[in-house]
Write a protein that holds these residues in place. Sequence first.
Motif, PDB file in Angstrom:
ATOM      1  N   GLU A   1       3.327  -0.620   8.995  1.00  0.00           N
ATOM      2  CA  GLU A   1       2.916  -1.167  10.292  1.00  0.00           C
ATOM      3  C   GLU A   1       3.332  -0.203  11.413  1.00  0.00           C
ATOM      4  N   ARG A   2       2.358   0.482  11.973  1.00  0.00           N
ATOM      5  CA  ARG A   2       2.675   1.491  12.977  1.00  0.00           C
ATOM      6  C   ARG A   2       3.235   0.889  14.259  1.00  0.00           C
ATOM      7  N   HIS A   3       2.822  -0.338  14.596  1.00  0.00           N
ATOM      8  CA  HIS A   3       3.342  -0.962  15.817  1.00  0.00           C
ATOM      9  C   HIS A   3       4.807  -1.364  15.642  1.00  0.00           C
ATOM     10  N   VAL A   4       5.182  -1.709  14.401  1.00  0.00           N
ATOM     11  CA  VAL A   4       6.591  -2.006  14.131  1.00  0.00           C
ATOM     12  C   VAL A   4       7.400  -0.709  14.192  1.00  0.00           C
ATOM     13  N   MET A   5       6.832   0.378  13.696  1.00  0.00           N
ATOM     14  CA  MET A   5       7.501   1.677  13.760  1.00  0.00           C
ATOM     15  C   MET A   5       7.773   2.056  15.216  1.00  0.00           C
TER      16      MET A   5
ATOM     17  N   SER B   1      -2.819   2.712  -2.489  1.00  0.00           N
ATOM     18  CA  SER B   1      -1.840   3.780  -2.685  1.00  0.00           C
ATOM     19  C   SER B   1      -1.732   4.694  -1.472  1.00  0.00           C
ATOM     20  N   ALA B   2      -2.785   4.727  -0.643  1.00  0.00           N
ATOM     21  CA  ALA B   2      -2.757   5.572   0.552  1.00  0.00           C
ATOM     22  C   ALA B   2      -1.698   5.107   1.542  1.00  0.00           C
ATOM     23  N   GLU B   3      -1.284   3.845   1.470  1.00  0.00           N
ATOM     24  CA  GLU B   3      -0.212   3.360   2.342  1.00  0.00           C
ATOM     25  C   GLU B   3       1.110   4.062   2.022  1.00  0.00           C
ATOM     26  N   HIS B   4       1.287   4.468   0.786  1.00  0.00           N
ATOM     27  CA  HIS B   4       2.509   5.182   0.416  1.00  0.00           C
ATOM     28  C   HIS B   4       2.540   6.566   1.055  1.00  0.00           C
ATOM     29  N   GLN B   5       1.374   7.183   1.220  1.00  0.00           N
ATOM     30  CA  GLN B   5       1.348   8.476   1.898  1.00  0.00           C
ATOM     31  C   GLN B   5       1.659   8.307   3.379  1.00  0.00           C
TER      32      GLN B   5
END
Length: 270
Positions: A116-120, A156-160
């Motif tokens: 979650e980029r907004h959490v980051m 799996s792209a979420e892991h990247q």
Amino acid sequence: MTLLRHGERSQAVLLLQQRLNQRGADLYPDGLFSDATEDAVRAFQGKVGLVTDGIAGPKTLAALGGGHCAHLLQQRSLVAAADRLGLELATVMAVNEVESLGEGFLANGKPSILFERHVMHRRLGIARLPEDEVAALLVSHPNLVNPRPGGYAGGSAEHQRLANARLIDDDCALESTSWGAFQVMGYHAERLGYASVQDFTQRMALNENEQFEAFVRFIEADPALHKALKARKWAVFAKGYNGPAYQRNLYDTKLERAYERHAAGCLVPA
């Protein structure tokens, strides 16, 4: 995701019945997912230790094909959670059915995650990174640091995405990711009794029973959610767990229906 359940009629159900018969069931293979077929599914699930929900999903179908089940969520984990939380087993089974993703791992063996980029963006601020540095990251890495949700790659792209975010700040990246079948956010780790977010994420990568343990701890740590489950106030629980959009997705209705099915069904003992 293939889900065969009561009332369905299809070639897939016919194949299911044939495979169940090969495992000792005595079904008339007519392609109708009848009461008898549901009972046979529950019985097979109980034999191999899977959750006895009577639904033939990917885990049950894989087990029928000889797949390994040790890393999958076990019925005994649900029984233990019901006792620990003081809940009916049917309540725990309903929550598992409705609120989990069904599978806690990807085909490549990695845990299911969502970064979650907004959490980051928020966690970097909590970590007291200077505002100008956060602003610079918003420009240079908008898919990793952003006040707006989005940028999802899926699977799996979420892991990247997570790996790239960890290069910015390891703790914040892990905290900004939801983990496993119940998608528990990393920033809850220490509140749920884990030694660190690294400890939490390592456990989430072990098996679905560890992922379910995180969910149980989440309920224990939230008295309002726990109370709502005990009273079977589905709307209150769904709003607290899923947020205001719960009504749009009918989570409360799904929980109630799942509970009624499990309460009325013949639960195979663990």
